[in-house]
Design a protein around this motif. Structure first.
Motif, PDB file in Angstrom:
ATOM      1  N   ARG A   1       0.934  -1.303  -0.083  1.00  0.00           N
ATOM      2  CA  ARG A   1       0.118   0.011  -0.051  1.00  0.00           C
ATOM      3  C   ARG A   1       0.968   1.256   0.170  1.00  0.00           C
ATOM      4  N   ARG A   2       1.990   1.128   0.622  1.00  0.00           N
ATOM      5  CA  ARG A   2       2.823   2.431   0.803  1.00  0.00           C
ATOM      6  C   ARG A   2       3.455   2.549  -0.805  1.00  0.00           C
ATOM      7  N   LEU A   3       3.915   1.407  -1.413  1.00  0.00           N
ATOM      8  CA  LEU A   3       4.723   1.338  -2.638  1.00  0.00           C
ATOM      9  C   LEU A   3       3.485   1.944  -3.762  1.00  0.00           C
ATOM     10  N   ASN A   4       2.236   1.376  -3.719  1.00  0.00           N
ATOM     11  CA  ASN A   4       1.328   1.704  -4.691  1.00  0.00           C
ATOM     12  C   ASN A   4       0.040   2.089  -4.014  1.00  0.00           C
ATOM     13  N   PRO A   5      -0.465   3.218  -3.787  1.00  0.00           N
ATOM     14  CA  PRO A   5      -1.517   3.521  -2.751  1.00  0.00           C
ATOM     15  C   PRO A   5      -2.906   2.976  -3.629  1.00  0.00           C
ATOM     16  N   ARG A   6      -2.714   2.944  -5.086  1.00  0.00           N
ATOM     17  CA  ARG A   6      -3.946   2.705  -5.830  1.00  0.00           C
ATOM     18  C   ARG A   6      -4.151   1.068  -6.227  1.00  0.00           C
ATOM     19  N   VAL A   7      -3.114   0.410  -5.780  1.00  0.00           N
ATOM     20  CA  VAL A   7      -3.288  -1.110  -6.132  1.00  0.00           C
ATOM     21  C   VAL A   7      -4.420  -1.734  -5.383  1.00  0.00           C
TER      22      VAL A   7
END
Length: 649
Positions: free
Chosen positions: A125-131
């Protein structure tokens, strides 16, 4: 799509996404897992071949007509399709970056350890908030909190970027699922009802019932909504379950009215709506540790002994009243004093009074061992109330459940919610399901099911069905074979890891015992469609197996789907692909977190579903519907990949 896991569910999910939905998948597995199947599964299958061959040979010798040849296993499946496979021991931030989480549409974390999945989800979630995140968690309460936390983090990240999350990009939703919760209703329904499949969610209960083929010349009764037409070999003991050999018509999902009318000699699967009931109140831990009832505190023999002693005391008191003429209460008081040898000797009294005093002393001597036995039984009852119970004498018509792991615990809870008597068999004294069995006061037999006498202790000869859900395929198979030797017509349901092995076992047992009900289920086969649907951003309510195929139930927003929006129910129905079943009248937003008070107060429609819609009803963009769909039909409805009959058979 990125799939990370350490067991067969990861491979099954990758195959589902790649083969059915045509997605580009990156699979992350431990280094020891070099193929589409875990090494332990391969060893289990190799160890089970000998058992299967012995059963097949026995069937061939007994029948003499080559029926056992029909149980030959199918060819091994191809390798789980994936665009790229990474072999990593630990799922670190560097591994997630290498897998391409920053650019991924969805990430599935299906490790068997909850902590590993939560740690990786927070990092992703920190690497890609929209995943879009799909987590496999056994702890349901923890899963709810984690889901809210990750959704809140995604909403804050979207607000910081100046977006509202409602654009054309992927939605950053978080879905927490459990393979145990997904498979438990189907396993429990197979053990209890045999051919019934149940999907339950949010106060909604759907039951799919198999109906036998009609007599020759008759038309199959469509009943309620017809979900499928069974294969022509479904009633043949030596036939393949769902095969499509020459001259055979395989199962047909979601047929139209014309196909149902023309389906003579074929069984059907129809849908029934069952109003949700929570079942009997289950005893809590506090209630179990409290005072038991009188019937469970003392045995029947002891209760009869106490009743006899009370009758003797009453008779002596009446006799003393008649002989001496004292007040009835005074006669009872004197009798009790004589009973406990604390009254003065009746010297100088009448002969009748002296005889009654001697009889009272004799009854008092007989009462002492009865009181001692009552004290010991009460003490033993209080000691064993918080422990594991043993199967009571005379028990019959129950379900024998083998294995109290995470799958067995969920199945046990489901069976007790239905008020079905259960006897559990577990070899591990530290199994996670023993606490649940103790709380529900379910009898448990501790021992290895492969040893002689363990199944007999579980009263297998008087059982209604056997549900084998241990983690070892060979243990489940050996237990079922032994149980069938004790009770040939016993209903059995096996949990088998590999789906092809489950098919071979099913065909062999059905050929060996054509009059007994046999069901083989693969947990990964039942759970993978729900995980795949969640990765695609649609709420999958459940999956119902139809022979060797799967029918999905999903809640879909009509808006944005040209196949549904602006069409009537009759026009929106596509045979073999999808069918609208009900209209969800609940609010589209915040439904799970803030259910409407009016819906909670209604008993007839607690989930806000309208089932009796006419075929002329026009679906609007703001509607939300519940539909049944095949896996390929759902993929087409999502609009991600257009249907191509030539390329996708």
């Amino acid at each position: 799509m990125v799939v990370c896991g350490d067991d067969g569910l990861a491979h099954r999910l990758a195959a589902e996404l790649r083969g059915v939905y045509g997605e580009v998948v990156t699979l992350v597995v431990p280094p020891a897992d070099r193929g589409p199947l875990r090494p332990a599964v391969g060893r289990a299958r190799a160890a089970s071949v000998a058992l299967r061959d012995r059963v097949t040979a026995a069937v061939g010798r007994a029948s003499g007509n080559g029926a056992g040849a029909a149980a030959a296993p199918a060819a091994p499946p191809p390798a789980a399709p994936a665009e790229r496979v990474l072999h990593e021991a630990q799922l670190t931030e560097a591994v997630l970056s290498e897998a391409g989480v920053e650019r991924a549409t969805a990430l599935a974390l299906v490790y068997d350890d909850d902590e590993t999945n939560i740690r990786a989800a927070l990092t992703a979630r920190r690497l890609n908030p929209r995943v879009r995140l799909v987590l496999r968690l056994y702890n349901r309460r923890l899963g709810q909190h984690v889901e809210e936390l990750l959704d809140q983090a995604a909403a804050l990240a979207a607000g910081a970027d100046g977006t509202d999350g409602g654009g054309s990009g992927p939605d950053a939703s978080t879905t927490v699922l459990s393979d145990a919760d997904t498979a438990a209703p189907a396993l429990a329904a197979s053990a209890v009802a045999g051919t019934s499949k149940v999907v339950q969610t949010d106060g909604l209960m759907l039951r799919a019932v198999e109906r036998r083929p009609p007599l020759p010349g008759q038309v199959a009764d469509p009943g309620l909504c017809t979900l499928a037409l069974l294969s022509t070999t479904s009633s043949d003991p030596a036939g393949a379950d769902g095969s499509e050999s020459s001259g055979d018509q395989g199962p047909r999902l979601l047929p139209d009215a014309a196909a149902v009318r023309a389906a003579t000699g074929r069984g059907t699967v129809v849908l029934e709506q069952v109003s949700f009931t929570a079942g009997p109140d289950l005893p809590t831990g506090r209630g179990v540790s409290g005072v038991p009832g009188f019937a469970s505190l003392f045995s029947r023999r002891l209760r009869w002994s106490l009743a006899g002693m009370a009758a003797c005391v009453l008779a002596l008191a009446v006799a003393l009243w008649v002989v001496t003429g004292v007040h009835p209460l005074g006669a009872l008081y004197l009798t009790l004093l004589d009973l406990f040898a604390i009254n003065d000797p009746a010297v100088g009294d009448s002969t009748g009074r002296q005889v009654l005093q001697l009889l009272s002393l004799l009854v008092g001597l007989l009462l002492l061992p009865v009181l001692l036995a009552a004290a010991l039984e009460a003490f033993g009852t209080f000691r064993t109330t918080s422990g594991l119970r043993k199967p009571p004498r005379g028990l019959g018509g129950h379900v024998v459940l083998l294995g109290l792991g995470k799958i067995g615990t969920r199945v046990l809870t489901r069976l007790r919610e239905l008020n079905i008597p259960v006897v559990c068999v577990e070899s591990d004294p530290e199994a996670r399901g023993l606490a649940t069995a103790r709380r529900l006061r379910v009898p448990v037999v501790l021992g290895d099911v492969t040893q002689e006498g363990v199944l007999e202790a579980a009263k297998i000869h008087r059982a209604h069905s056997l549900l084998a859900v241990t983690s070892a395929d060979t243990t489940n198979l050996e237990a079922v074979l032994y149980a069938r030797s004790v009770q040939p017509d016993l209903r059995v349901v096996l949990r088998l890891y590999d789906d092809d092995f489950a098919t071979a076992v099913y065909r062999t047992l059905r050929a060996a015992h054509p009059h007994a009900l046999t069901r083989s289920r693969s947990v990964s086969h039942l759970a993978a469609p729900a995980f795949a649907g969640a990765m695609l951003g649609r709420q999958i309510l459940g999956a119902i197996p139809v022979e060797r195929r799967v029918l999905l139930f999903a809640a879909v927003d009509v808006g944005g789907h040209p196949q549904l929006e602006g069409r009537t129910l009759a026009e929106a129905f596509r045979a073999g692909a999808w069918r609208v079943l009900a209209l969800d009248t609940a609010a589209r937003t915040g439904r799970r977190e803030e259910p409407a008070a009016e819906e909670a107060a209604e008993d007839t429609r607690p989930s806000g579903l309208v089932w009796d819609l006419p075929d002329t009803y026009v679906l609007r963009g703001q509607d939300r519907v519940v539909l049944a769909a095949t896996r390929r039909g759902l993929a087409e409805l999502l609009g991600r990949h257009p249907r191509d009959g030539a390329a996708r058979t």
